[in-house]
Write a protein that holds these residues in place. Structure first.
Motif, PDB file in Angstrom:
ATOM      1  N   LEU A 109     -25.716 -47.234  22.785  1.00 39.13           N
ATOM      2  CA  LEU A 109     -24.621 -45.899  21.961  1.00 39.13           C
ATOM      3  C   LEU A 109     -23.804 -45.575  22.753  1.00 39.13           C
ATOM      4  O   LEU A 109     -23.724 -45.587  23.665  1.00 39.13           O
ATOM      5  CB  LEU A 109     -26.071 -43.965  21.907  1.00 39.13           C
ATOM      6  CG  LEU A 109     -27.225 -45.183  22.002  1.00 39.13           C
ATOM      7  CD1 LEU A 109     -28.411 -44.316  21.848  1.00 39.13           C
ATOM      8  CD2 LEU A 109     -27.693 -44.987  20.094  1.00 39.13           C
ATOM      9  N   ASP A 110     -22.283 -45.336  22.038  1.00 39.01           N
ATOM     10  CA  ASP A 110     -21.125 -44.765  22.319  1.00 39.01           C
ATOM     11  C   ASP A 110     -21.164 -43.504  22.089  1.00 39.01           C
ATOM     12  O   ASP A 110     -20.818 -42.663  21.577  1.00 39.01           O
ATOM     13  CB  ASP A 110     -19.790 -45.409  21.490  1.00 39.01           C
ATOM     14  CG  ASP A 110     -18.980 -45.381  22.605  1.00 39.01           C
ATOM     15  OD1 ASP A 110     -18.799 -44.379  23.221  1.00 39.01           O
ATOM     16  OD2 ASP A 110     -17.638 -45.579  21.569  1.00 39.01           O
ATOM     17  N   LEU A 111     -21.282 -42.986  23.419  1.00 37.44           N
ATOM     18  CA  LEU A 111     -21.076 -41.230  23.615  1.00 37.44           C
ATOM     19  C   LEU A 111     -19.532 -40.514  23.325  1.00 37.44           C
ATOM     20  O   LEU A 111     -19.105 -41.065  24.558  1.00 37.44           O
ATOM     21  CB  LEU A 111     -21.818 -40.159  24.631  1.00 37.44           C
ATOM     22  CG  LEU A 111     -23.458 -41.293  24.610  1.00 37.44           C
ATOM     23  CD1 LEU A 111     -24.029 -40.269  25.809  1.00 37.44           C
ATOM     24  CD2 LEU A 111     -24.097 -40.863  23.617  1.00 37.44           C
ATOM     25  N   GLY A 112     -18.786 -39.888  21.907  1.00 39.21           N
ATOM     26  CA  GLY A 112     -18.080 -39.684  22.390  1.00 39.21           C
ATOM     27  C   GLY A 112     -17.128 -40.782  22.288  1.00 39.21           C
ATOM     28  O   GLY A 112     -16.388 -41.276  22.885  1.00 39.21           O
ATOM     29  N   CYS A 113     -17.154 -41.527  20.856  1.00 40.57           N
ATOM     30  CA  CYS A 113     -16.576 -42.884  21.209  1.00 40.57           C
ATOM     31  C   CYS A 113     -15.069 -42.238  20.035  1.00 40.57           C
ATOM     32  O   CYS A 113     -14.611 -43.555  20.313  1.00 40.57           O
ATOM     33  CB  CYS A 113     -17.747 -43.232  19.331  1.00 40.57           C
ATOM     34  SG  CYS A 113     -16.956 -42.328  18.314  1.00 40.57           S
ATOM     35  N   GLY A 114     -14.834 -41.589  19.883  1.00 35.05           N
ATOM     36  CA  GLY A 114     -13.198 -41.848  19.918  1.00 35.05           C
ATOM     37  C   GLY A 114     -12.821 -41.845  18.755  1.00 35.05           C
ATOM     38  O   GLY A 114     -13.975 -42.298  17.725  1.00 35.05           O
ATOM     39  N   THR A 115     -11.563 -43.116  19.073  1.00 33.30           N
ATOM     40  CA  THR A 115     -11.433 -44.101  17.599  1.00 33.30           C
ATOM     41  C   THR A 115     -12.052 -44.287  17.659  1.00 33.30           C
ATOM     42  O   THR A 115     -11.580 -46.261  16.613  1.00 33.30           O
ATOM     43  CB  THR A 115      -9.911 -43.304  17.376  1.00 33.30           C
ATOM     44  OG1 THR A 115      -9.402 -44.282  18.575  1.00 33.30           O
ATOM     45  CG2 THR A 115      -9.568 -42.470  17.354  1.00 33.30           C
TER      46      THR A 115
ATOM     47  N   ALA B  78     -32.847 -47.110  22.806  1.00 36.74           N
ATOM     48  CA  ALA B  78     -31.667 -47.589  22.553  1.00 36.74           C
ATOM     49  C   ALA B  78     -31.571 -48.815  24.036  1.00 36.74           C
ATOM     50  O   ALA B  78     -33.044 -47.917  24.948  1.00 36.74           O
ATOM     51  CB  ALA B  78     -30.124 -46.968  22.937  1.00 36.74           C
ATOM     52  N   ASP B  79     -31.094 -49.463  24.202  1.00 38.21           N
ATOM     53  CA  ASP B  79     -30.841 -50.271  25.447  1.00 38.21           C
ATOM     54  C   ASP B  79     -29.462 -50.181  26.276  1.00 38.21           C
ATOM     55  O   ASP B  79     -29.625 -51.080  27.227  1.00 38.21           O
ATOM     56  CB  ASP B  79     -31.105 -52.383  25.605  1.00 38.21           C
ATOM     57  CG  ASP B  79     -31.240 -52.583  24.300  1.00 38.21           C
ATOM     58  OD1 ASP B  79     -29.874 -51.785  23.952  1.00 38.21           O
ATOM     59  OD2 ASP B  79     -31.301 -53.593  24.531  1.00 38.21           O
ATOM     60  N   LEU B  80     -27.915 -50.149  26.126  1.00 43.61           N
ATOM     61  CA  LEU B  80     -26.875 -49.884  26.254  1.00 43.61           C
ATOM     62  C   LEU B  80     -26.631 -48.140  26.097  1.00 43.61           C
ATOM     63  O   LEU B  80     -26.515 -48.415  24.702  1.00 43.61           O
ATOM     64  CB  LEU B  80     -26.260 -50.648  26.348  1.00 43.61           C
ATOM     65  CG  LEU B  80     -25.128 -50.767  26.842  1.00 43.61           C
ATOM     66  CD1 LEU B  80     -24.860 -50.474  28.058  1.00 43.61           C
ATOM     67  CD2 LEU B  80     -24.410 -51.589  26.644  1.00 43.61           C
ATOM     68  N   VAL B  81     -26.017 -47.195  27.331  1.00 46.66           N
ATOM     69  CA  VAL B  81     -25.376 -45.882  26.424  1.00 46.66           C
ATOM     70  C   VAL B  81     -24.849 -45.836  27.591  1.00 46.66           C
ATOM     71  O   VAL B  81     -23.846 -46.076  28.674  1.00 46.66           O
ATOM     72  CB  VAL B  81     -26.023 -44.803  26.902  1.00 46.66           C
ATOM     73  CG1 VAL B  81     -25.373 -43.672  26.470  1.00 46.66           C
ATOM     74  CG2 VAL B  81     -27.691 -45.042  25.729  1.00 46.66           C
ATOM     75  N   VAL B  82     -23.317 -45.721  26.772  1.00 48.54           N
ATOM     76  CA  VAL B  82     -21.858 -45.309  27.002  1.00 48.54           C
ATOM     77  C   VAL B  82     -21.337 -44.117  26.854  1.00 48.54           C
ATOM     78  O   VAL B  82     -21.667 -44.534  26.029  1.00 48.54           O
ATOM     79  CB  VAL B  82     -20.748 -46.614  26.824  1.00 48.54           C
ATOM     80  CG1 VAL B  82     -21.079 -48.222  27.160  1.00 48.54           C
ATOM     81  CG2 VAL B  82     -20.554 -47.129  25.881  1.00 48.54           C
ATOM     82  N   ALA B  83     -20.909 -44.061  27.678  1.00 51.46           N
ATOM     83  CA  ALA B  83     -19.506 -42.929  27.869  1.00 51.46           C
ATOM     84  C   ALA B  83     -18.459 -43.159  28.506  1.00 51.46           C
ATOM     85  O   ALA B  83     -18.518 -42.737  29.790  1.00 51.46           O
ATOM     86  CB  ALA B  83     -19.971 -41.562  28.425  1.00 51.46           C
ATOM     87  N   ALA B  84     -17.341 -43.226  27.520  1.00 57.67           N
ATOM     88  CA  ALA B  84     -15.473 -43.157  28.263  1.00 57.67           C
ATOM     89  C   ALA B  84     -15.728 -41.991  28.685  1.00 57.67           C
ATOM     90  O   ALA B  84     -15.111 -40.984  27.446  1.00 57.67           O
ATOM     91  CB  ALA B  84     -15.167 -44.345  27.610  1.00 57.67           C
ATOM     92  N   ASP B  85     -15.126 -41.618  29.398  1.00 54.10           N
ATOM     93  CA  ASP B  85     -14.708 -39.973  29.529  1.00 54.10           C
ATOM     94  C   ASP B  85     -14.258 -39.321  28.683  1.00 54.10           C
ATOM     95  O   ASP B  85     -13.713 -38.405  28.304  1.00 54.10           O
ATOM     96  CB  ASP B  85     -12.520 -40.724  29.269  1.00 54.10           C
ATOM     97  CG  ASP B  85     -12.200 -41.268  30.693  1.00 54.10           C
ATOM     98  OD1 ASP B  85     -13.095 -41.522  31.807  1.00 54.10           O
ATOM     99  OD2 ASP B  85     -10.843 -41.593  31.137  1.00 54.10           O
ATOM    100  N   VAL B  86     -15.967 -39.270  28.622  1.00 50.34           N
ATOM    101  CA  VAL B  86     -16.517 -37.912  27.794  1.00 50.34           C
ATOM    102  C   VAL B  86     -17.369 -37.106  29.118  1.00 50.34           C
ATOM    103  O   VAL B  86     -16.993 -35.627  27.936  1.00 50.34           O
ATOM    104  CB  VAL B  86     -17.528 -38.346  27.351  1.00 50.34           C
ATOM    105  CG1 VAL B  86     -18.113 -37.222  25.734  1.00 50.34           C
ATOM    106  CG2 VAL B  86     -16.821 -39.454  25.949  1.00 50.34           C
TER     107      VAL B  86
END
Length: 309
Positions: free
Chosen positions: A154-160, A213-221
């Protein structure tokens, strides 16, 4: 995601009165030229004609603040919020900075408008101007725990889709969510994700299958949220036991979290560690990084990785 603030033309600016709109346009031009005395006068003239014009109250507040008229500015910001409770201007946050009050988050309407207008130039501006490297840093942090594939990410705040592109080869299924419809459409055009959703990340996580899910990421969100405890609890619920969580945020040296002068939230490493542990995470690691540059200088940030217990 770290955009500049939207041009004034991106904000709601129609009063319904042609004369008032003309005065408002002159005021905006004066403010853009840093002639805040003239701008304040023109905003006041606009409001004499249309006293319920929220954008003019916001513009007036900005010029009053620039002129050092803090009390008047605080009152004008409050008027803008009262007239537009969804606050697409971010007036409540600016008022909080001015009055040194606590702010919990940036209004979703403000963040949505910010990124909707930013989407067409998002990738180029981040990578070419800001030296944005959060996706690469996230990938490196995840691989540091051992190279493996993740069944559902899951990519939180995935943007573009910059993070999605960096992680695609590690994930069997990649799902992204973002508050901005325009950002989601830009991500969709890249054909990186198996599924994309538009909306609030907490609502998205609450709708996800528990332990699915087994991976959650959030880049500068998380720079747009203050108290991350509810988010950490929702991520823990969505992750399977042993699942990985990795994110970046802006660094704060002490305290817990607070709104910074750039209208983004900073979080302290100590507070993040405690909050993650309280949410049920283990193997928590928080390290200093810089995910971008601003005016030629690295912006202090943090990289956090953890596993659900």
């Amino acid at each position: 995601m770290q955009p500049p603030f939207p041009p004034r033309s991106a904000l709601p600016h129609t009063s319904g009165d042609l004369v008032a709109d003309r005065r408002f346009a002159w005021a905006e031009g004066s403010r853009a030229a840093d002639d805040h005395a003239a701008a304040a006068d023109l905003y006041a003239q606009t409001l004499e004609l249309t006293p319920d014009f929220a954008a003019a109250w916001f513009g007036l507040a900005e010029s009053q603040a620039a002129l050092g008229r803090a009390q008047e500015a605080a009152e004008s910001y409050a008027r803008a919020v009262a007239l537009r409770p969804d606050d697409p201007f971010g007036a409540a946050a600016r008022r909080a900075l001015l009055t040194k009050a606590r702010a919990d988050e940036l209004p979703p309407a403000f963040v949505r408008a910010l990124f909707d207008q930013y989407a067409p130039r998002f990738d180029a501006h981040l990578t070419e101007t800001l030296g944005y490297r959060a996706p690469a840093l996230l990938r490196a942090a995840i691989l540091a725990g051992g190279e493996r594939r993740y069944a559902r990410c899951l990519d939180l705040g995935c943007g573009t889709g910059l993070s999605g592109a960096a992680l695609r080869d590690l994930c069997d299924e990649l799902v992204g969510v973002d508050l901005s419809p325009n950002m989601v459409e830009a991500a969709r055009a890249k054909a990186i994700y198996d599924r994309l959703a538009t909306g609030d990340l907490l609502a998205f996580l609450d709708a996800e299958e528990e332990a699915g899910a087994d991976l959650v990421v959030a880049a500068d969100v998380f720079v747009y949220l203050g108290d991350l405890a509810p988010v950490f609890a929702a991520v823990a619920r969505a992750l399977s036991p042993g699942g990985a969580f990795a994110f970046t945020t802006q660094a704060l040296e002490d305290g817990d979290w607070r709104l910074l002068d750039d209208l983004r939230f900073g979080h302290s490493a100590d507070w993040l560690g405690r909050a993650l542990t309280q949410a049920g995470f283990r193997a928590v690691d928080i390290a200093p990084i810089s995910a971008r540059r601003d005016r030629g200088a690295d912006v202090p940030g943090l990289m956090a990785t953890a596993r659900r217990g």
